[in-house]
Design an enzyme around this catalytic site. Structure first.
Site, mmCIF file in Angstrom:
data_model
loop_
_atom_site.group_PDB
_atom_site.id
_atom_site.type_symbol
_atom_site.label_atom_id
_atom_site.label_comp_id
_atom_site.label_asym_id
_atom_site.label_seq_id
_atom_site.Cartn_x
_atom_site.Cartn_y
_atom_site.Cartn_z
ATOM 1 N N GLY A 20 3.224 -16.684 120.150
ATOM 2 C CA GLY A 20 3.621 -15.363 118.998
ATOM 3 C C GLY A 20 4.771 -14.688 119.659
ATOM 4 C CB SER A 21 7.425 -14.819 122.236
ATOM 5 O OG SER A 21 8.331 -15.842 121.755
ATOM 6 C CG ASN A 22 10.239 -16.837 117.782
ATOM 7 O OD1 ASN A 22 11.498 -16.284 117.552
ATOM 8 N ND2 ASN A 22 9.964 -17.845 118.383
ATOM 9 N NE ARG A 73 -0.975 -31.499 105.251
ATOM 10 C CZ ARG A 73 0.246 -32.155 105.067
ATOM 11 N NH1 ARG A 73 0.167 -33.445 104.678
ATOM 12 N NH2 ARG A 73 1.489 -31.666 105.349
ATOM 13 N NE ARG A 99 -2.645 -27.357 112.052
ATOM 14 C CZ ARG A 99 -3.384 -28.670 112.546
ATOM 15 N NH1 ARG A 99 -3.288 -29.648 111.685
ATOM 16 N NH2 ARG A 99 -4.122 -28.352 113.532
ATOM 17 C CG ASN A 115 10.174 -23.635 111.036
ATOM 18 O OD1 ASN A 115 9.258 -23.123 111.810
ATOM 19 N ND2 ASN A 115 10.745 -24.883 111.555
ATOM 20 C CG HIS A 117 13.700 -26.837 115.090
ATOM 21 N ND1 HIS A 117 12.509 -27.365 115.323
ATOM 22 C CD2 HIS A 117 14.691 -27.689 115.907
ATOM 23 C CE1 HIS A 117 12.674 -28.502 116.255
ATOM 24 N NE2 HIS A 117 13.992 -28.801 116.449
ATOM 25 C CG ASP A 153 11.420 -29.074 112.441
ATOM 26 O OD1 ASP A 153 11.002 -28.146 111.836
ATOM 27 O OD2 ASP A 153 11.259 -29.651 113.368
ATOM 28 C CD GLU A 182 13.181 -20.125 119.442
ATOM 29 O OE1 GLU A 182 12.073 -19.860 118.764
ATOM 30 O OE2 GLU A 182 13.300 -21.066 120.438
HETATM 31 C C1 GRF Z 1 9.573 -21.326 119.600
HETATM 32 O O1 GRF Z 1 10.286 -22.047 120.311
HETATM 33 C C2 GRF Z 1 9.848 -21.956 117.927
HETATM 34 O O2 GRF Z 1 11.241 -21.978 117.742
HETATM 35 C C3 GRF Z 1 9.168 -22.860 117.822
HETATM 36 O O3 GRF Z 1 7.881 -22.849 118.380
HETATM 37 C C4 GRF Z 1 7.994 -21.866 119.470
HETATM 38 C C5 GRF Z 1 7.200 -20.807 119.369
HETATM 39 O O4 GRF Z 1 7.193 -19.793 120.197
HETATM 40 N N1 GRF Z 1 9.155 -23.537 116.535
HETATM 41 P P1 GRF Z 1 6.612 -18.381 119.822
HETATM 42 O O5 GRF Z 1 4.940 -18.676 119.461
HETATM 43 O O6 GRF Z 1 6.971 -17.549 119.109
HETATM 44 O O7 GRF Z 1 6.503 -17.646 121.309
#
Ligand code: GRF
Length: 211
Positions: A20-22, A73, A99, A115, A117, A153, A182
């Site tokens: 969850g760093s993003n 699903r 997913r 998303n 990526h 993607d 990111e």
């Molecule tokens: C990130 O590198 C993102 O681009 C990819 O999964 C990773 C998630 O990292 N889709 P975080 O959970 O946000 O730290």
């Protein structure tokens, strides 16, 4: 235009599977006022995802939707959609959600889904994008924020940021360099969408630059 109502904070839902760093980058950008949106809920397919704990720390509603608890699903996706619908989400952000979403989910969402990526799409979609980039010997990689379609993607690209790839790079060092970007790119994409500055023209995404 996707949004842009004056004085309205766009309601943003997030799906994340892991650390969850993003998500944290989005939370921090909201807290510092750089990102004028409201994060209304964080969902995960993984009950012990750190992303859920990060949300709970900020008193953001957090809920797990582990596939094992659902009969299919479709059923799991319906439940996620219903939750975000109740929260009145106007944008869904996949921040490390591991997913593939079905067409049913994408059409049913009734709002854009984006998303992040860790590669310069359309190169290196799917898992281990950084490893794919190293194995291909590219000199530059980076990250992409794109709209989500039912492919892996493959949706229209909103923003990209490059980073250099060095000969001595490991998967870890390259991943770290990309991740730093990111954390800037995702909040910026959400900001542009919330400000009503992002438009679709088929596969091409048009961005109205800040005045
Ligand atoms: C990130 O590198 C993102 O681009 C990819 O999964 C990773 C998630 O990292 N889709 P975080 O959970 O946000 O730290």
């Amino acid at each position: 235009m996707l949004s842009g109502k004056k004085d309205h904070l766009m309601k943003v839902g997030v799906l994340a599977s892991g650390r969850g760093s993003n998500l944290q980058a989005l939370i921090d950008a909201v807290k510092t006022g750089r990102l004028p949106v409201k994060i209304i809920g964080v969902g995960s397919d993984t009950a012990d995802a750190a992303a859920l704990a990060r949300a709970a720390n900020e008193s953001i509603p957090a809920r797990a939707f582990p596939p094992a608890l659902f009969s299919s699903r479709l059923d799991q996706e319906r439940s996620i959609l219903f939750w975000f619908e109740e929260l009145e989400a106007e944008l869904l952000v996949l921040a490390g959600y591991m997913r593939l979403l079905s067409e049913h989910f994408i059409r049913g969402a009734g709002c854009p889904i984006i998303n992040i990526h860790p590669a310069l799409l359309p190169s290196f979609p799917g898992l281990h994008a950084q490893r794919q980039a190293l194995n291909a010997g590219v000199r530059y990689s980076g990250c992409t924020v794109h709209f989500v379609d039912a492919g892996l993607d493959t949706g229209p690209i909103i923003l990209q940021q490059t980073v250099p790839v060095y000969e001595e790079d490991t998967e870890e060092s390259l991943s770290e360099r990309i991740l730093r970007e990111e954390h800037l790119l995702l909040p910026e994409a959400v900001r542009l969408i919330a400000a009503g500055k992002v438009r679709h023209n088929g596969r091409k995404v048009l961005i109205e630059r800040d005045a």
